[in-house]
Design an enzyme around this catalytic site. Structure first.
Site, PDB file in Angstrom:
ATOM      1  N   CYS A 176      15.036 -37.032 -29.884  1.00 34.40           N
ATOM      2  CA  CYS A 176      16.401 -37.164 -30.499  1.00 34.40           C
ATOM      3  C   CYS A 176      17.016 -36.464 -29.325  1.00 34.40           C
ATOM      4  O   CYS A 176      16.712 -36.008 -28.351  1.00 34.40           O
ATOM      5  CB  CYS A 176      16.582 -36.024 -31.488  1.00 34.40           C
TER       6      CYS A 176
ATOM      7  N   ARG B 285      17.673 -42.223 -26.381  1.00 31.93           N
ATOM      8  CA  ARG B 285      16.448 -41.248 -26.697  1.00 31.93           C
ATOM      9  C   ARG B 285      16.057 -41.494 -27.926  1.00 31.93           C
ATOM     10  O   ARG B 285      15.085 -41.188 -28.560  1.00 31.93           O
ATOM     11  CB  ARG B 285      17.180 -39.859 -26.694  1.00 31.93           C
TER      12      ARG B 285
ATOM     13  N   TRP C 185      15.127 -39.644 -33.745  1.00 33.07           N
ATOM     14  CA  TRP C 185      14.133 -40.495 -33.799  1.00 33.07           C
ATOM     15  C   TRP C 185      13.473 -39.958 -34.867  1.00 33.07           C
ATOM     16  O   TRP C 185      12.840 -38.679 -34.246  1.00 33.07           O
ATOM     17  CB  TRP C 185      13.580 -40.527 -32.381  1.00 33.07           C
TER      18      TRP C 185
ATOM     19  N   ASN D  99      15.928 -30.926 -31.798  1.00 31.96           N
ATOM     20  CA  ASN D  99      14.812 -31.870 -31.145  1.00 31.96           C
ATOM     21  C   ASN D  99      13.472 -31.368 -30.802  1.00 31.96           C
ATOM     22  O   ASN D  99      13.441 -30.138 -30.515  1.00 31.96           O
ATOM     23  CB  ASN D  99      15.470 -32.356 -29.673  1.00 31.96           C
ATOM     24  N   GLY D 100      12.571 -31.948 -31.387  1.00 29.14           N
ATOM     25  CA  GLY D 100      11.193 -31.524 -31.129  1.00 29.14           C
ATOM     26  C   GLY D 100      10.499 -31.493 -32.773  1.00 29.14           C
ATOM     27  O   GLY D 100      11.082 -32.054 -33.618  1.00 29.14           O
TER      28      GLY D 100
ATOM     29  N   GLU E 136       1.147 -53.628 -17.184  1.00 28.25           N
ATOM     30  CA  GLU E 136       2.552 -53.238 -17.278  1.00 28.25           C
ATOM     31  C   GLU E 136       3.259 -54.518 -17.771  1.00 28.25           C
ATOM     32  O   GLU E 136       4.057 -54.703 -18.611  1.00 28.25           O
ATOM     33  CB  GLU E 136       2.940 -52.770 -15.884  1.00 28.25           C
TER      34      GLU E 136
ATOM     35  N   LYS F  29       5.498 -54.362 -21.258  1.00 29.12           N
ATOM     36  CA  LYS F  29       6.901 -54.878 -21.467  1.00 29.12           C
ATOM     37  C   LYS F  29       7.263 -55.907 -22.413  1.00 29.12           C
ATOM     38  O   LYS F  29       8.173 -55.547 -23.063  1.00 29.12           O
ATOM     39  CB  LYS F  29       7.563 -55.343 -19.969  1.00 29.12           C
TER      40      LYS F  29
ATOM     41  N   GLU G  74       6.936 -54.326 -26.148  1.00 32.01           N
ATOM     42  CA  GLU G  74       8.063 -53.240 -25.928  1.00 32.01           C
ATOM     43  C   GLU G  74       9.212 -53.776 -26.703  1.00 32.01           C
ATOM     44  O   GLU G  74       9.920 -53.525 -27.624  1.00 32.01           O
ATOM     45  CB  GLU G  74       8.348 -52.320 -24.869  1.00 32.01           C
TER      46      GLU G  74
ATOM     47  N   HIS H 258     -15.845 -61.742 -21.032  1.00 32.02           N
ATOM     48  CA  HIS H 258     -17.132 -60.447 -21.852  1.00 32.02           C
ATOM     49  C   HIS H 258     -16.257 -60.562 -23.073  1.00 32.02           C
ATOM     50  O   HIS H 258     -16.736 -59.562 -23.882  1.00 32.02           O
ATOM     51  CB  HIS H 258     -16.936 -59.262 -20.926  1.00 32.02           C
TER      52      HIS H 258
ATOM     53  N   LYS I 149      13.048 -42.979 -25.332  1.00 31.59           N
ATOM     54  CA  LYS I 149      13.057 -43.080 -24.014  1.00 31.59           C
ATOM     55  C   LYS I 149      12.356 -41.881 -23.439  1.00 31.59           C
ATOM     56  O   LYS I 149      11.469 -41.983 -22.612  1.00 31.59           O
ATOM     57  CB  LYS I 149      14.592 -43.033 -23.455  1.00 31.59           C
TER      58      LYS I 149
HETATM   59  C1  AGP Z   1       7.921 -47.447 -20.812  1.00 34.40           C
HETATM   60  O1  AGP Z   1       8.728 -48.918 -20.869  1.00 34.40           O
HETATM   61  C2  AGP Z   1       7.807 -46.927 -21.841  1.00 34.40           C
HETATM   62  N1  AGP Z   1       8.808 -46.953 -22.845  1.00 34.40           N
HETATM   63  C3  AGP Z   1       6.849 -45.913 -22.144  1.00 34.40           C
HETATM   64  O2  AGP Z   1       5.377 -46.226 -21.901  1.00 34.40           O
HETATM   65  C4  AGP Z   1       6.889 -44.679 -20.939  1.00 34.40           C
HETATM   66  O3  AGP Z   1       6.564 -45.173 -19.728  1.00 34.40           O
HETATM   67  C5  AGP Z   1       6.173 -43.488 -21.556  1.00 34.40           C
HETATM   68  O4  AGP Z   1       6.575 -42.779 -22.709  1.00 34.40           O
HETATM   69  C6  AGP Z   1       6.046 -42.134 -20.419  1.00 34.40           C
HETATM   70  O5  AGP Z   1       7.285 -41.625 -20.134  1.00 34.40           O
HETATM   71  P1  AGP Z   1       7.670 -40.973 -18.835  1.00 34.40           P
HETATM   72  O6  AGP Z   1       7.529 -41.567 -17.618  1.00 34.40           O
HETATM   73  O7  AGP Z   1       9.098 -40.485 -19.209  1.00 34.40           O
HETATM   74  O8  AGP Z   1       6.641 -39.744 -18.989  1.00 34.40           O
END
Ligand code: AGP
Length: 619
Positions: A2, A27, A75, A101-102, A492, A496, A499, A515, A614
């Site tokens: 959040c 966030r 969030w 937040n938390g 990766e 992407k 996501e 396999h 984020k």
């Molecule tokens: C990346 O596209 C993601 N949103 C996510 O996997 C991110 O890399 C992960 O949450 C780790 O975040 P950080 O690098 O801020 O620790």
């Protein structure tokens, strides 16, 4: 996850709070809310589900006056996203409003106790429990807000960053943190009077002041309208605030003509890498200088092992880092999911170096992993992008990425920044340990220096991906394959796409196909293969044959001038030639663009994909 914003001073709080929420929207974005105390001493709370713009619409006809206020973008963790569960939450009397937040882990026990004492709740959140507890203590123990907050937080298990308004103290803003970030901005208004800003990070603050204080765990801050700031910890010891000057630039927080932050950040990569390398890679001396390593030379020379803890995209860059550090510096490297590492009683030796890789520097699991490693005596090194973040401060030494703020939830320039930083780290350790010949070392330095230009070339030669991305919007699955350094790139690329387009995608080491996953391949399945004309080229050509025989659609990433893989592919992206170890820095770019254009063609919100945040500051 959040985002929190706050203000106390002489200006109207609402515009500052709303602008701050927009900056923090990356966030969390399922609901938002704002609370102010106006000049008649009335406390208002306005909330809306959805984006900050929905809150703005609601506020357009409401009284938003007042020179003190708090705001929140959510969030959801406890309770679905609706206006009841949105923050700020009020105490039973309506005197207190709080944003959080938390996660308060023991909120159920606290809630039952409060209910036994006659308190009632309207939401399902842990936050409402905390604000009610604070009020309960305030009334029962006849104490002021600060003392009530201090006493309440002693009963709390979990993580929090909170900001609270008290209707009876319109001249005072109280905040506290443990485990979740909180930054206080100290500014001077036009009359030269001190005013205070609050943010989950510095982005809502930078427009007004570059003087900030990062609140530490278990600290409570009281800010008042007369410019007084007092920080005290939970044990009631007064703390001396440590002022930092922000280096951030406001332009970096805007889209700069791009339709989305993600596309802007993809295109920023060449310059971001130049900034990351500046002062660390000297072409004149053909040398690498990382002060974080030089200052702790012995720790790295004597390291029995390096353990890298990370999550998500940062875990992928860590895997590339492992391959490079092992090759260049001859130290065994283990890469761990921080969330697994922290709970499995891992063997950590005092002569281990534990590296945390995190863009935000706030990821709860990564932070907990290094705290565990510290208890076991390891030396901690942080690789973060956000300056002053919790992980950066919790480690003994480290290197910032310096790639500028990353706003798009899907990480792009931070990924390449992490890879390049880990390469610098590998070279710096190799130099100290003398594990590379001068010739190899110089060759790698020279090649690394070329990478930003080669990234620019890659972007220019792949900017038309949008024209064929449309064709893949119907796909339900994708496979991504790579070998060696490009296996993490496959992971990766798949992440992407998942996501931001919500298409299911898996990354695999190419040779593992046979396999099991090869059973999935048919004419409907696009298979993205990273096939540079390097190291294992012939082997990957065989893997492509295997997929073609099952009628899979091949989308390849090939080296400029390649004909064999190009001719076997249905579609191909070109990258310039470079050393094996640096191919990920180029190969990932067409994959980022592919995900971006497939997602936008599907009408997805690429900067704020559903369910993601984020900065993952909760477990
Ligand atoms: C990346 O596209 C993601 N949103 C996510 O996997 C991110 O890399 C992960 O949450 C780790 O975040 P950080 O690098 O801020 O620790």
């Amino acid at each position: 996850m959040c985002g929190i914003v706050g203000y106390i001073g002489e200006q109207n709080a609402y515009p500052i709070l709303i602008k701050g929420l927009h900056r923090l929207e990356y966030r969390g974005y399922d609901s938002a809310g704002v609370s102010m105390i106006n000049s008649n001493g009335e406390l208002s709370v306005l909330k809306a589900t959805g984006k900050v713009s929905a809150l703005e619409e609601k506020c357009a006809t409401a009284d938003t006056s007042g020179t003190i206020g708090i705001a929140h973008t959510r969030w959801a963790t406890h309770g679905e996203p609706n206006t009841v569960n949105a923050h700020p939450h009020m105490s039973q009397s309506g005197n207190l409003a709080m944003v959080h937040n938390g996660i308060i882990e023991n909120y159920k026990t606290l809630r039952s106790e409060l209910e036994r004492n006659g308190m009632t709740f309207c939401s399902e959140t842990d936050t409402e429990v905390l604000v009610q507890l604070i009020e309960f203590i305030q009334i029962k123990q006849q104490c002021d807000l600060f003392t009530a907050v201090q006493r309440a937080l002693k009963n709390v298990v979990g993580a929090y960053a909170i900001a609270i308004l008290d209707k009876n103290r319109p001249d005072q803003l109280v905040c506290a943190r443990k485990g979740s970030p909180l930054v206080i901005g100290v500014g001077n208004n036009a009359n030269g009077h001190k005013e205070f800003y609050l943010g989950s990070d510095a982005t809502p603050i930078i427009e007004y002041t570059n003087q900030v204080i990062y609140l530490k765990d278990e600290e409570i801050a009281v800010m008042d309208r007369n410019g007084r700031l007092e920080i005290t910890n939970l044990s009631n010891v007064k703390q001396t605030p440590e002022m930092h000057t922000l280096q951030m630039n406001l332009d970096e927080l805007e889209k700069g003509g791009f339709p989305h932050f993600m596309l802007k950040e993809i295109w920023e990569q060449p310059n971001a890498m130049r900034t990351c390398l500046r002062g660390r890679l000297s072409i004149q001396d053909r040398d690498v200088l990382l002060s974080g390593i030089v200052d702790h030379r012995d720790k790295f020379i004597k390291a029995r092992r390096i353990i890298i803890c990370a999550c998500g995209t940062s875990w992928h860059s860590a895997l590339i880092g492992k391959y490079f550090i092992e090759e260049a510096a001859q130290i065994p490297v283990e890469v761990e999911y921080a969330s697994e590492f922290r709970y499995r009683n891992p063997v950590i030796f005092p002569d281990d170096v534990v590296i945390a890789v995190s863009q935000s520097g706030e990821t709860a699991d990564t932070l907990a992993a290094i705290q565990l490693a510290e208890q076991k005596g390891a030396f901690l090194y942080g690789i973060c992008n956000v300056i002053g973040s919790s992980i950066a401060r919790a480690t003994h030494s480290g290197t910032y990425l310096h790639v500028g703020p990353e706003i798009g939830v899907a990480s792009t320039k931070a990924f390449t920044g992490q890879v390049i930083t880990l390469c610098l780290l590998g070279l710096a350790i190799a130099k100290e340990k003398k594990t590379l010949s001068d010739q190899t070392f110089h060759m790698l330095v020279d090649e690394l220096e070329q990478i930003p230009d080669k990234m620019q070339w890659t972007l220019e030669h792949n900017k038309n991906i949008d024209q064929f991305a449309q064709m893949f919007t119907y796909c339900r699955n994708f496979l991504y394959l790579g070998r060696g350094y490009n296996y993490p790139v496959a992971l990766e690329g798949a992440l992407k796409l998942k996501e931001i387009s919500y298409i299911h995608a898996e990354g695999y080491p190419a040779a593992e196909m046979k396999h099991g996953p090869i059973a999935l391949v048919d004419e409907e399945m696009p298979v993205v293969v990273i096939a540079p004309k390097r190291g294992m080229y012939d082997k990957i050509v065989s893997n492509i044959q295997e997929i073609k025989s099952r009628k899979g659609k091949i989308i390849s990433v090939v080296t400029e001038g390649d004909t064999i893989v190009k001719n076997m592919s249905d579609y191909h992206f070109v990258i310039p030639d470079t050393r094996d170890c640096f191919v990920p820095l180029l190969a990932v770019i067409p994959l980022q663009l592919l995900s971006y254009y497939v997602a936008t063609a599907k009408g997805r919100n690429v900067d704020q994909p559903r369910n993601l945040a984020k900065s993952v500051t909760v477990e």
